[in-house]
Every structure is written in C-alpha cells, then in structure tokens.
Design a protein around this motif. Structure first.
Motif, mmCIF file in Angstrom:
data_model
loop_
_atom_site.group_PDB
_atom_site.id
_atom_site.type_symbol
_atom_site.label_atom_id
_atom_site.label_comp_id
_atom_site.label_asym_id
_atom_site.label_seq_id
_atom_site.Cartn_x
_atom_site.Cartn_y
_atom_site.Cartn_z
ATOM 1 N N ARG A 1 58.969 36.090 23.659
ATOM 2 C CA ARG A 1 58.154 35.595 24.773
ATOM 3 C C ARG A 1 59.052 35.182 25.932
ATOM 4 N NH1 ARG A 1 52.997 31.974 24.460
ATOM 5 N NH2 ARG A 1 54.281 30.518 23.270
ATOM 6 N N VAL A 2 58.509 35.322 27.131
ATOM 7 C CA VAL A 2 59.257 35.019 28.355
ATOM 8 C C VAL A 2 59.580 33.529 28.413
ATOM 9 C CG1 VAL A 2 58.928 34.838 30.850
ATOM 10 C CG2 VAL A 2 58.471 36.983 29.666
ATOM 11 N N SER B 1 64.330 41.341 37.956
ATOM 12 C CA SER B 1 64.393 39.910 38.287
ATOM 13 C C SER B 1 65.643 39.224 37.742
ATOM 14 C CB SER B 1 63.144 39.191 37.765
ATOM 15 O OG SER B 1 62.000 39.727 38.377
ATOM 16 N N ALA C 1 55.429 47.221 31.701
ATOM 17 C CA ALA C 1 55.458 46.761 33.100
ATOM 18 C C ALA C 1 56.294 45.483 33.206
ATOM 19 C CB ALA C 1 54.034 46.518 33.611
ATOM 20 N N LEU C 2 56.106 44.574 32.258
ATOM 21 C CA LEU C 2 56.853 43.314 32.284
ATOM 22 C C LEU C 2 58.351 43.558 32.069
ATOM 23 C CD1 LEU C 2 56.700 40.270 32.612
ATOM 24 C CD2 LEU C 2 56.126 40.080 30.179
ATOM 25 N N LEU D 1 58.971 45.618 41.992
ATOM 26 C CA LEU D 1 57.831 44.875 41.435
ATOM 27 C C LEU D 1 56.544 45.696 41.576
ATOM 28 C CD1 LEU D 1 58.475 41.288 42.952
ATOM 29 C CD2 LEU D 1 59.089 42.100 40.660
ATOM 30 N N ARG E 1 67.950 34.991 24.024
ATOM 31 C CA ARG E 1 66.743 34.271 24.446
ATOM 32 C C ARG E 1 66.456 33.080 23.530
ATOM 33 N NH1 ARG E 1 64.004 31.360 26.503
ATOM 34 N NH2 ARG E 1 61.806 31.487 27.125
ATOM 35 N N ARG F 1 51.417 46.524 29.236
ATOM 36 C CA ARG F 1 51.845 45.254 29.828
ATOM 37 C C ARG F 1 53.294 44.938 29.447
ATOM 38 N NH1 ARG F 1 47.236 41.307 28.026
ATOM 39 N NH2 ARG F 1 46.721 42.986 26.562
ATOM 40 N N CYS F 2 53.655 45.215 28.188
ATOM 41 C CA CYS F 2 55.060 45.007 27.783
ATOM 42 C C CYS F 2 56.000 45.876 28.623
ATOM 43 C CB CYS F 2 55.246 45.329 26.300
ATOM 44 S SG CYS F 2 54.537 44.089 25.202
ATOM 45 N N ILE G 1 59.763 44.478 35.313
ATOM 46 C CA ILE G 1 59.778 43.311 36.212
ATOM 47 C C ILE G 1 60.885 42.336 35.819
ATOM 48 C CG2 ILE G 1 58.431 41.247 36.828
ATOM 49 C CD1 ILE G 1 55.935 43.092 36.819
ATOM 50 N N ARG H 1 61.659 32.564 43.793
ATOM 51 C CA ARG H 1 62.749 33.243 43.071
ATOM 52 C C ARG H 1 63.896 32.290 42.736
ATOM 53 N NH1 ARG H 1 63.488 38.691 46.810
ATOM 54 N NH2 ARG H 1 61.311 38.740 47.489
ATOM 55 N N GLU I 1 59.710 33.217 35.896
ATOM 56 C CA GLU I 1 59.315 34.302 34.990
ATOM 57 C C GLU I 1 57.976 34.031 34.300
ATOM 58 O OE1 GLU I 1 62.315 32.940 35.068
ATOM 59 O OE2 GLU I 1 63.904 34.405 34.674
ATOM 60 N N ARG J 1 66.805 39.452 42.611
ATOM 61 C CA ARG J 1 66.007 38.591 43.495
ATOM 62 C C ARG J 1 66.676 38.351 44.840
ATOM 63 N NH1 ARG J 1 64.422 33.677 39.281
ATOM 64 N NH2 ARG J 1 64.514 34.995 37.426
ATOM 65 N N ASP J 2 68.017 38.401 44.851
ATOM 66 C CA ASP J 2 68.760 38.074 46.070
ATOM 67 C C ASP J 2 69.371 39.288 46.767
ATOM 68 O OD1 ASP J 2 68.244 35.422 45.504
ATOM 69 O OD2 ASP J 2 70.117 35.129 44.408
ATOM 70 N N MET K 1 65.265 33.123 29.840
ATOM 71 C CA MET K 1 64.969 34.560 29.937
ATOM 72 C C MET K 1 65.966 35.209 30.898
ATOM 73 S SD MET K 1 62.867 36.798 28.713
ATOM 74 C CE MET K 1 64.019 38.171 28.781
ATOM 75 N N ASN K 2 66.228 34.550 32.026
ATOM 76 C CA ASN K 2 67.155 35.120 33.004
ATOM 77 C C ASN K 2 68.571 35.248 32.437
ATOM 78 O OD1 ASN K 2 67.517 36.015 35.884
ATOM 79 N ND2 ASN K 2 69.050 34.393 35.794
ATOM 80 N N VAL L 1 51.135 39.722 34.810
ATOM 81 C CA VAL L 1 51.034 40.993 34.086
ATOM 82 C C VAL L 1 50.121 40.833 32.866
ATOM 83 C CG1 VAL L 1 52.318 42.704 32.724
ATOM 84 C CG2 VAL L 1 53.298 41.813 34.843
#
Lengths: 290, 290
Positions: free
Chosen positions: A289-290, A23, A15-16, A46, A204, A12-13, A19, B33, B43, A33-34, A209-210, B50
């Motif tokens: 964490r996200v 993103s 795959a995330l 994704l 973070r 999961r870590c 993602i 998004r 996010e 995303r754009d 997160m972004n 996930v």
C-alpha cells in the motif's frame, strides 16, 4: 480473467504504478516532481497514466499485446501535449497485467513468461505500428542492419516482411534484447522487474513510498548500464552514469548532486524508469500500500 | 447517460482533476508535491484519486449521491494510509459527473443544479454515514445545535430522525451553506466551481498547467475566506489567510513566503482545494488539455 483480480483493480494498479514512478523525487535524470523537460512535463506523465486506463482494463479481458500498445499509445496523446511518455513501460505492463488477470500472484512470473512467448506476428506488426507512431528510440537503424532477419527500424515497409518470415513480437524482443534492457525482460523472464518489486516492497516496510521508489531506482541504475542512454549516446555514457549511481549508493556523491548533473547534461535513464513501473505494478498487485 | 461523454471519459477527468489539484505547487497551506502532513502525504492523494475510479465511473450510470459518497470514501482508504483525502471534493464531483453524463457541456451547470435539488432522504442518510466514517470537519456540534432541525454532527442516532422529518441531502447542504463553502455550491448553483473553471482555462491558454492551478487557487483564496479554516480555527483566522492570499495576488508577499507561513502555522485551506477539484473537472470536461 479468472477471478483472481478484477480488470478494474489491475488497471488501477498499473495507472498508479506509472504515477508513483514519475512522482519519485529526486530521481536523477528523469522527469520527477521538480524536473520537466522542455517539451514534456511532469503533468504529461500524470495525464497519460490516467488517460490510458480503459486500455489497461481491456488488457485483462482481450486484445493482443501489439494491439493494446497501439491503442495505449494513441490514447496517451489524447490526454497530454508532451508526446511519448510510457511506450517502454507498456512493453512490460501489458504482459504483466494479462498474467495477473489469469492467475494468483504467486504465478505472476510464470504466467508472464508464457504470455510473451505466445505473442504472434500480428502483435509484431501492431508493435511496429505503435513504435513508428511514437518514434521512440527503441532501435537505431544500425542495430537492425546488423540483424540478419532484415527488419528495419521504422517498421514501415517491413510489415509484410514480418508476416512472410513469421516474426512474432517475442522474436522482435529477442533480437532487441542485446541492446535494450526492456526487451531483455521478455527473454529473461522479467528478472529485473521482479527484482525491482522485491526491493520496493522491502524498502516500503521501513521507509516512505517516495524513498522506496527513489532508492530502488538508484540501485537498479547502479546495477546495470541503462540502454536508453546507450542508444541515445553510447555505451560508455551509460556505464559512466551507472558508475555515478554507484557513487551515490556508496555515499561518495549525494542524490541531489547526481540529479543536478544528469539534468544539466540531459541524460535520462529512461529504460530504468520503465523497469521501475513494472516493479511498482508487481509490488502493488502483491499487496503493497502507498 | 445519453451519449455525450462516456463514463470512462468522465471518470478519468475526475481522477485527473484530483491529481492535478494536489500536484499544483507551491499551493500555500495544502499538500502539494513538496509538502506532506504528518499523517497524510502527497502519494495518499494520488492513490486515492486512482483508487476511486470505479465509483466515479459508476456515478455516470447509477447510484444516489449519498451512496456514491459512501462507496468512494470506503474505496479511497483501501488504496492509501493517510485517511480522508477527498470527502469534500466528492460533494461537488458526484453531481457534476452525473450532470456531465446527462447532457452536453453547455448544460452542465443547469443539470448540476437540478441533480442536487433531486437528492433524497436516502442520500442524506448515506451522506451522514460516509461523513461519520471519515470524520471530516464538515460541521461542528455547535453549528448543529443552533440548527432547529435537530440534526447532530456525527449523524449517528439521527438517521431515523432524518427520515421522519423528510430531510434530503440538499436540505443538509442548505443548512450547512452558511458555514461551509462546499455546501454553498449546491445552493448557489456551483457558482465558484464554474468561476474556478473559467480562471483555470483562461490561465492555461497562456501558462503552464501548474501555473493555471496555483494562480487560480490563490485568487480563489483571496476572494472569500476558506470555511475549512473557519471551522478548524475561527472566522478571524480564515479572513487573515484571505488577506495574506490577497497580499500575494497584489505582490506584497511571495507565493513561497505564504506557503512557508501557512505550512508552519498548520493552516490548510481545504475547502478552496475542493472547489479547485470541481473547477479542474469542469475545465477538463470543457476540453482543456494538460
């Protein structure tokens, strides 16, 4: 696997991480995303990240890195129509996943270094099979002609040769490390992957997160020329992009201006994105964490 | 589980359905998004989708729907800091996943209908436990005071009462179905979930994945008032939003205008998003590719 992290948790870590990387927006030059490319879109990344989950999980328990790359590359395209999305990232993720399954997070780097050194001729053969399946720009023929070990770019026809010469996957990465920053991670003890993880975790703490993803990507791009660009165009172009990224870091250009310029010029710093995925995985496994 | 789909395959379809839903952009009123809420961001939805993977996989093999909702709700918040993201979606996904694990895709609807009817008092108890954990707007106290079975909104203190009266999770959904379009799916044989799936698949044949998601969402919103809005505000507000969505479908307003208006007015059609996740899952299981 010895009880530090479950395979499901590590998968999961991973795959995330894939993602979160795609993103990060705006992420100059790469799909975000754009921004889609003509034949590959955001959703392909994704779907690929989710689709390869069982191979990520399997990596904790069994399977050589070459074999896992072959399986992941095949599984990825069952879930999306955009072709190769994460080949470069697998080169970093699989050793890191195996290392995280083996021991505590403070031994992650040491374990990763040992794991890549232990790769075999079988890994090399399967790596080339996966490579020729996805047709990534991993090596141009001229790189390999210059190489006195006689490997060829497609890997086809050279598989027996690999065995005869006892060339392991680590050897291939060592040969490629001069021109490929992803391969260089294997030789350099995952230096830039862990550097990215530190930056992401630190950013973070005070930002979203972004922001953590985008700003780290930018600093990574400003620090060293992206070898994906160097192989697609040439080193001058890669250094030019590095300079533009530095302009943004030092506020002589906006992030959006850089993003627009690279997108119009079709320059995508794909190897820096691969390092970011490795960095995000390490950060998540380290408790972010996200 | 009888060999039609593997648990891993179905879990990936469910996780991807959640990811594709939140990624549909612009998706008027809901997180996409380009739109975060103050305390929940894009996010968080990605990480939650996930993060719950093992519970989605487990649903194919064992576990009552109430128990699975409890586990998924707990797991979701381990992976993100935005609180409840997918509670409503779980109400639809768990029966659909179980149905898909049981038989071929052409029996998915019949099997789903049977599965929800077979839910027990234990499912009801666990559903209320999960409900009070995430504090979703599933029922307002006044809805329940009007209900002659004496259930209360929080579920706390009423768990023994559920057992004494033999109230199953299906009973709860039946009671809630008047005011809740997600609960109504259990009673109505997942009518709108399958309707959404048909629309998504049909639109995907000629358009992008994003267009298929956004346009289906819009048509669903224009077809019936969203009960999440009705509960948060009132039915007038829900009907007003339905009218606006119809304006966009009939081209009297642009998608962006609607998106901006709902976002400024803080109106989020959350139940329509839950139906979309169910629709995307059914479409993926039926063979749609991203």
């Amino acid at each position: 696997m010895n009880g530090y992290f479950t395979p499901s948790y590590l998968a999961r870590c991973a795959a995330l991480a894939m993602i979160l990387e795609v993103s990060g927006t705006p992420k100059p030059g790469n799909i975000d995303r754009d921004h889609d490319y003509v034949s590959t879109k955001y959703e392909d990344f994704l779907a690929s990240a989710v689709g390869v989950y069982p191979v990520l999980e399997k990596a904790c328990l069994e399977g050589g890195i070459g074999q896992l790359m072959l399986e992941a590359s095949a599984e990825s395209v069952r879930w999306q129509t955009g072709g190769n999305t994460h080949f470069g990232a697998y080169i970093l993720l699989f050793p890191l996943i195996k290392a995280a399954a083996e021991g505590p997070v403070d031994q992650l780097r040491t374990n990763s270094i040992n794991i890549v050194k232990e790769t075999t001729v079988d890994d090399a053969v399967n790596f080339y099979r996966a490579f020729s399946m996805v047709e990534v720009r991993m090596k141009k023929p001229e790189d390999l002609e210059a190489d006195d070990r006689g490997l060829d770019a497609s890997g086809t026809g050279s598989l027996e040769e690999l065995g005869r010469r006892g060339v392991t996957m680590f050897d291939i990465m060592q040969i490629s490390s001069k021109n490929d920053m992803v391969a260089r991670e294997w030789v350099d003890g995952f230096r830039r992957s862990f550097e990215a993880a530190d930056k992401i975790q630190s950013k973070r703490k005070t930002g979203t997160m972004n922001d953590a993803t985008v700003l780290t990507y930018l600093e990574m791009l400003a620090a060293e020329p992206d070898t994906f660009i160097a192989k697609k165009y040439d080193m001058d172009k890669a250094v030019y992009v590095q300079g533009l990224a530095l302009d943004v870091v030092e506020r002589r250009m906006t992030l959006k201006e850089l993003s627009d310029r690279l997108f119009i010029e079709k320059i995508n710093p794909g190897s820096t994105a691969d390092l970011m995925i490795a960095g995000l995985f390490i950060a998540l496994v380290s408790g972010m964490r996200v």
